[in-house]
Design a protein around this motif. Sequence first.
Motif, short mmCIF file in Angstrom:
data_model
loop_
_atom_site.label_atom_id
_atom_site.label_comp_id
_atom_site.label_asym_id
_atom_site.label_seq_id
_atom_site.Cartn_x
_atom_site.Cartn_y
_atom_site.Cartn_z
N ASP A 134 0.68 -11.89 4.55
CA ASP A 134 -0.41 -12.76 4.10
C ASP A 134 -0.32 -13.03 2.60
OD1 ASP A 134 -1.87 -12.90 6.65
OD2 ASP A 134 -2.18 -10.75 6.32
N LEU A 135 0.42 -12.19 1.91
CA LEU A 135 0.56 -12.34 0.46
C LEU A 135 1.98 -11.98 0.05
CD1 LEU A 135 -0.61 -12.61 -2.49
CD2 LEU A 135 -1.07 -10.15 -2.36
N VAL A 136 2.59 -12.84 -0.73
CA VAL A 136 3.85 -12.55 -1.41
C VAL A 136 3.63 -12.94 -2.87
CG1 VAL A 136 6.31 -13.01 -1.61
CG2 VAL A 136 5.23 -12.98 0.65
N ALA A 137 3.58 -11.93 -3.74
CA ALA A 137 3.25 -12.19 -5.14
C ALA A 137 4.33 -11.62 -6.05
CB ALA A 137 1.90 -11.58 -5.49
N GLU A 138 4.91 -12.46 -6.88
CA GLU A 138 5.87 -11.99 -7.88
C GLU A 138 5.11 -11.54 -9.12
OE1 GLU A 138 8.97 -14.74 -8.73
OE2 GLU A 138 9.94 -14.44 -6.78
N MET A 139 5.43 -10.34 -9.57
CA MET A 139 4.74 -9.73 -10.70
C MET A 139 5.76 -9.31 -11.75
SD MET A 139 1.65 -9.97 -9.48
CE MET A 139 0.63 -8.95 -10.57
N PRO A 140 6.03 -10.14 -12.75
CA PRO A 140 7.03 -9.79 -13.76
C PRO A 140 6.57 -8.61 -14.62
CG PRO A 140 6.51 -12.15 -13.79
CD PRO A 140 5.46 -11.48 -12.96
#
Length: 286
Positions: A171-177
Amino acid sequence: MSLNHDLIGVPSEAVRRSWTSKDTLLYAVGCGAGHDDPLAELSLTTENSHDIAQQVLPTYGVLVASGGGGRKLGDFNPAMLVHGGQEVELSRPLPVEGEVEVTSVITGIEDKRSGALISSESRAVDVATGEDLVLSRSQIFIRGEGGFSDGTTGGSPAPAHEWVLPEREPDLVAEMPTWPGQALVYRLSGDRNPLHSDPVFAARGNFERPILHGLCTYGISARALISGLADGEVSALTAIGGRFSAPVTPGDTLTVRAWRSDDGDVTFQTLRSDGTVCFDRGTARV
């Protein structure tokens, strides 16, 4: 070198811990809030923005509930110690500033052959109200300290949660640098372990360079869940836990993949840019 197994099940003396608005702001910034978009998470990074009240990143509860104990766990090489797992539950949103009384207990020491897994539990009670505020469960792994038994020695390991990765798209794919100097900021919230800043000390632990704090990865994961599953409502995240499964180098980009159930429970993993899972068996309540 040996560990003090006599500490298992013995509650620590209560320790008082307090924090201020500045402490919680610094913690959020250390976890990356505001780094890529200074306007995106103002409730975590500022205390005086128009019509925005300051809130506290829920994973700060781990720091709130730390400091109990003060007892010597044993003689071992500190460069071989890494965070194994972490879980925190909040009875209510953390106040911007406050004071708590913290007690802790070592609940188990497991022989993993390659090292020892130490499980502990801490409770933080709000001094002003006498109410429970934070329950924190932690695991640390000390490499090279295993081989002392055929299994668990005394106490009990941390409770195992049934955990299954859903067989559907997240439900969520979040890139977090992250950024190269992030550990230098995060350490100002209290964890001054040179494993995260001193290349000589990191080499003693067989790392090519200083690594990011596991609890920083933990806080980054919480930010992703709040933004992606709770529309930025910080207080919606009331519990989060999982296991640290691989080190993160500051500057790597993390990806949080999460699956939400109908009852608000969340299953998630956090991966490094090379696809390696660095925070596994993640669970949260949103």
